[in-house]
Design a protein around this motif. Sequence first.
Motif, PDB file in Angstrom:
ATOM      1  N   ALA A  69       0.860  -1.271  -0.067  1.00 23.33           N
ATOM      2  CA  ALA A  69      -0.091  -0.023  -0.179  1.00 23.33           C
ATOM      3  C   ALA A  69       0.788   1.126  -0.005  1.00 23.33           C
ATOM      4  O   ALA A  69       2.260   1.191   0.044  1.00 23.33           O
ATOM      5  CB  ALA A  69      -1.013   0.149   1.013  1.00 23.33           C
TER       6      ALA A  69
ATOM      7  N   SER B 295      -4.442   1.098  -1.086  1.00 19.58           N
ATOM      8  CA  SER B 295      -4.006  -0.274  -1.451  1.00 19.58           C
ATOM      9  C   SER B 295      -3.154  -0.417  -2.683  1.00 19.58           C
ATOM     10  O   SER B 295      -3.890   0.239  -3.711  1.00 19.58           O
ATOM     11  CB  SER B 295      -5.124  -1.417  -1.180  1.00 19.58           C
ATOM     12  OG  SER B 295      -4.608  -2.495  -1.474  1.00 19.58           O
TER      13      SER B 295
ATOM     14  N   ILE C  36      -8.901  -6.099   2.727  1.00 22.79           N
ATOM     15  CA  ILE C  36      -8.080  -5.033   2.345  1.00 22.79           C
ATOM     16  C   ILE C  36      -7.701  -4.067   3.462  1.00 22.79           C
ATOM     17  O   ILE C  36      -6.422  -3.881   3.619  1.00 22.79           O
ATOM     18  CB  ILE C  36      -8.363  -4.267   0.857  1.00 22.79           C
ATOM     19  CG1 ILE C  36      -8.232  -5.463  -0.342  1.00 22.79           C
ATOM     20  CG2 ILE C  36      -7.473  -3.281   0.597  1.00 22.79           C
ATOM     21  CD1 ILE C  36      -8.545  -4.902  -1.545  1.00 22.79           C
TER      22      ILE C  36
ATOM     23  N   MET D 104      -3.883  -3.555   4.604  1.00 21.46           N
ATOM     24  CA  MET D 104      -3.449  -2.159   5.033  1.00 21.46           C
ATOM     25  C   MET D 104      -2.910  -1.821   6.372  1.00 21.46           C
ATOM     26  O   MET D 104      -1.992  -1.165   6.652  1.00 21.46           O
ATOM     27  CB  MET D 104      -4.354  -0.998   4.558  1.00 21.46           C
ATOM     28  CG  MET D 104      -4.592  -0.787   2.835  1.00 21.46           C
ATOM     29  SD  MET D 104      -5.508   0.483   2.148  1.00 21.46           S
ATOM     30  CE  MET D 104      -7.050   0.510   3.068  1.00 21.46           C
TER      31      MET D 104
END
Length: 437
Positions: free
Chosen positions: A258, A273, A307, A311
């Motif tokens: 990221a 991301s 996600i 991150m």
Amino acid sequence: MTTPATSILIVGGGAFGTSTAYHLASRGYGSVTVLDRFAAPSKDSAACDLNKVIRADYPSPLYAALGAEAMRAWKDPDPGALFAGLYRETGWIMAAHADTRAWLESSRLLAQKLGRGGVEYLSAEQIRERWPVFTGEFPGWTNLWNPAAGWVPSAQALLRMANAAREKGVKYITGDAGYVRKLLYSADGTTCTGVVTADGTVHTADAIVLASGANTATLVDSQAEAAALSSAIAVIQLEAHEAARYAAMPIIDDFEQAIIFPPDEDGLVKLCSCRNISNYQNPFRPGGASVTHSLGDYPYDGCPEEIEEEMRTFVREMLPELADRPFVSTKLCWDAIAGDLNFRICPYPKAKNLYIGTIGSNHGFKFLPVIGKYVADMLEGKLGQEWLDLWKWKYGKVPEGHQDPHPAPVRDLSELSGWADRHVPGTKKLPWTWSRV
């Protein structure tokens, strides 16, 4: 081939469409119209964001030269310059792992060849010494520092250029009257003559330019050429004293995880991301093409849970004290991405009078000040052969040995969880909340 007397419709008011409109108007074109569902800065545009990286680091000499040209515009010291005061030169650290170290080294070698000073590898210990706010271990990271890079508030820049285009005579049509749903063709199907918008209005012109980004596959057969992919965005709010502490940090861009930006003037820290999401299960081209999951239709959808955790792992590896901070807003930022990661600035091969000026491939925004000049050159038959070859329609072909700086496998939105109705859009400090249209 167009002339200033040519009437031109531009479908899409993002970075490519806005820059094209501005440069055409600057050349004296008197009939340029931009059609977009949303008022500038169009909330579905990839450019409608808190910030974007501005840099000239590329393994490609052509993109490196284009980046240098754009950088001169961003850094123009004239207080009356179009983008005056927007560029923040924080420097950036590009980070690679096993799959991206070759791309990183190619960029370093080209920077060295071009005489760009200060580009160097840094160990985790050197990063912590230079920027004490970083307390993480950076496990397995290979880090390349470039001091001559930074960021701009991208939505502000897009809005500024759109307003400048209007001042030059460009017409903007938004709402249902600007939301293009299909193209019109001559009776024999060989020539594009105009478009139809969501309210049924027919717009005609001598030339139609698709700057439609992640929605391109809803208008033409382009699914083999590019796919709409999303980078999930998340925003952390810092207190004033925290923002001051982190203000001097550089951008960190880990190609396999990221990106994190320094806090802006409102204390907002953006995460982005680098692991792309597709959207094949959509109502426009279900199963056939990935297209935008529009903020206009789904304003409360946000970052998938998988996600978010990825991150947070990324942040934990360098700034562990921020890893579990709540997100004040998240969104999905869509762009059209070609297999070879090149733009498409060319005639559309299946119809006359229809041109492509889009496919930003997740790196187009930095060229906002200048990319429209190249689209205008293409329309006028003046574009150099090296650019024609780079940006031609390639029918999905990817050159052998192509290096992808973001090689993580693409996941479809339908395969991920927790994104539907998950987040409020945020406050008016966030540009994707500026327009009600």
